[in-house]
Design an enzyme around this catalytic site. Structure first.
Site, PDB file in Angstrom:
ATOM      1  N   HIS A   6       1.812  -4.698 -46.240  1.00 32.87           N
ATOM      2  CA  HIS A   6       2.464  -5.456 -45.168  1.00 32.87           C
ATOM      3  C   HIS A   6       1.971  -4.953 -43.816  1.00 32.87           C
ATOM      4  O   HIS A   6       1.723  -3.764 -43.664  1.00 32.87           O
ATOM      5  CB  HIS A   6       3.991  -5.315 -45.251  1.00 32.87           C
ATOM      6  CG  HIS A   6       4.693  -6.425 -44.562  1.00 32.87           C
ATOM      7  ND1 HIS A   6       4.974  -6.384 -43.224  1.00 32.87           N
ATOM      8  CD2 HIS A   6       5.115  -7.624 -45.014  1.00 32.87           C
ATOM      9  CE1 HIS A   6       5.569  -7.509 -42.887  1.00 32.87           C
ATOM     10  NE2 HIS A   6       5.658  -8.285 -43.957  1.00 32.87           N
ATOM     11  N   ASP A  51       7.094 -11.192 -51.553  1.00 33.34           N
ATOM     12  CA  ASP A  51       6.495 -12.162 -52.469  1.00 33.34           C
ATOM     13  C   ASP A  51       6.365 -11.651 -53.901  1.00 33.34           C
ATOM     14  O   ASP A  51       6.177 -12.437 -54.828  1.00 33.34           O
ATOM     15  CB  ASP A  51       5.120 -12.593 -51.955  1.00 33.34           C
ATOM     16  CG  ASP A  51       5.249 -13.358 -50.662  1.00 33.34           C
ATOM     17  OD1 ASP A  51       6.023 -14.319 -50.641  1.00 33.34           O
ATOM     18  OD2 ASP A  51       4.607 -12.975 -49.665  1.00 33.34           O
TER      19      ASP A  51
END
Ligand SMILES: CC(C)(COP(=O)(O)OP(=O)(O)OC[C@H]1O[C@@H](n2cnc3c(N)ncnc32)[C@H](O)[C@@H]1OP(=O)(O)O)[C@@H](O)C(=O)NCCC(=O)NCCS
Length: 381
Positions: free
Chosen positions: A264, A316
């Site tokens: 991320h 996700d």
């Protein structure tokens, strides 16, 4: 000209503060996410999606009466324009649902008399239409495209639960209802991610809300952003069994391929949303022999990637297993992300329009300058 020559580009706009916001905050160092100041863990435990949307739009929690009225407004807005439903039948086979959704949201602007009105009041009404109609579009398209009948919304059920029943055509059980509600709560906003930024850039030209949300859907589709959840499931299917995880992941890392659902830009620790989705992935898969391997494979991937790269799963990763368990086909995963994120996108468009300045950064020119024009007959190949 001189300043442009000297300025250095910040690749990927990393750490650039592009605007002020009260909508949401991502604390990447401590692994925390806030909607208008409220911690995501509190909201995941106590609030439904409608309450989060109200919060993101109004910077405060609703009263009981406000929440009931807001839910009624949203559910009544789930009805779709008839020409759009007709259009579903004409969409060519094999089109990705995100391409359909991008076109359908743009199409909604054709049937809204307030499209060109960017006042706060009209924006608020359009935001409600978008948040309500996007899940109805996804469910309606899926059913018509697959030769099934439309399922009307149930005014007694929440938006997220209505989405699930309108999509699958079944009344979901308690755990499935909770999981879909949680999916919608967790994906509603996430700072200045690529799609939200795309929405704000578009809104900053004073383009209408449909234009901004269409741009956002375009940005969300990519595998480095919302498209990652689909790629995660494709990877789980590709691996097939828990025993094959280590070799598969080691091979990907050796080939310098990206492990979808990991890493991320902002979080340096675990994405807090992954923690809540992991729990539901475990509960939904736990008692089902066909589903259990997906959870097992996911856990092993998580351990392997953490050991090899020190990376954590993002939102996700477990979203893929949860959606699979809820009966959503893999190519629709990113549309479910989009359905929830309409809350944040519309909140950001309203915030941008309320205090606008055109977003217009500069680039670092790295070509040759100046160059002399050569007439076409004198050019060498
Ligand atoms: C989300 C993402 C795009 C953020 O990336 P970023 O902040 O731009 O970081 P970079 O792409 O510059 O990557 C930094 C390093 O980490 C590595 N890396 C980042 N994510 C990785 C992943 N998922 N798998 C393997 N390596 C990864 C990169 O290869 C790079 O290594 P290098 O410095 O040796 O070249 C990235 O982590 C990624 O591609 N993740 C997979 C897609 C995904 O899950 N997206 C959903 C995000 S919510």
């Amino acid at each position: 000209m001189e300043a442009e020559g000297r300025a250095r580009a910040i690749r990927g706009l990393e750490d650039v503060i592009a605007a002020e916001t009260r909508v949401g905050y991502v604390d990447g160092v401590n692994g925390k996410l806030y909607y208008a100041g409220y911690e995501i863990g509190d909201l995941a435990k106590h609030a439904g999606f409608e309450e989060c949307v109200f919060l993101l739009w109004n910077d405060r929690l609703p009263t009981k009466r406000e929440l009931a009225a807001f839910r009624d407004e949203l559910i009544s807005e789930m009805v779709l324009p008839r020409p759009l439903v007709q259009w579903f039948k004409r969409v060519p086979r094999g089109v990705h649902p995100m391409v359909m959704l991008r076109s359908a949201v743009s199409d909604l602007a054709l049937y809204d008399k307030e499209t060109e009105d960017n006042s706060m009041e009209a924006n608020r009404r359009k935001a409600a239409r978008i948040v309500a109609k996007v899940p109805a579009i996804i469910a309606g398209f899926y059913r018509i495209y697959n030769g099934k009948g439309l399922v009307p919304p149930d005014p007694k059920k929440s938006l997220a639960v209505n989405f699930l029943r309108m999509f699958t055509g079944r009344e979901p059980d308690k755990m499935s209802r909770e999981a879909m509600e949680l999916m919608f709560v967790l994906h509603a906003d996430h700072g200045f991610n690529a799609s939200t930024f795309a929405a704000r850039v578009t809104a900053s030209t004073l383009a209408d809300m449909y234009a901004a949300v269409t741009a956002a859907i375009g940005a969300l589709k990519g595998p480095l952003h919302g498209g990652a959840n689909q790629r995660v499931m494709e990877m789980l299917e590709g691996i097939g069994s828990p025993e094959d995880v280590d070799d598969y992941i080691d091979g990907m890392l050796a080939r310098k391929e990206r492990i979808m659902g990991f890493g991320h830009r902002v979080y340096k620790v675990e994405d807090p949303r992954a923690r809540y989705l992991r729990r539901y992935a475990e509960s939904l898969c736990g008692s089902d022999a066909a589903l259990h391997p997906y959870y097992e494979i996911s856990r092993r991937i998580e351990q392997r990637v953490k050991k090899a790269k020190g990376m954590y799963p993002n939102v996700d990763f477990y979203s893929a297993t949860v959606q699979h368990a809820l009966g959503i086909p893999v190519e629709y995963y990113t549309t479910v992300f989009a359905a929830s994120r309409t809350a944040g996108w519309t909140a950001h468009v309203m915030e941008q329009h309320a205090d606008n300045r055109l977003m217009r950064p500069r680039s670092q020119f790295v070509g040759k300058i100046p160059r002399r024009y050569v007439p076409i007959e004198k050019r060498k190949k």
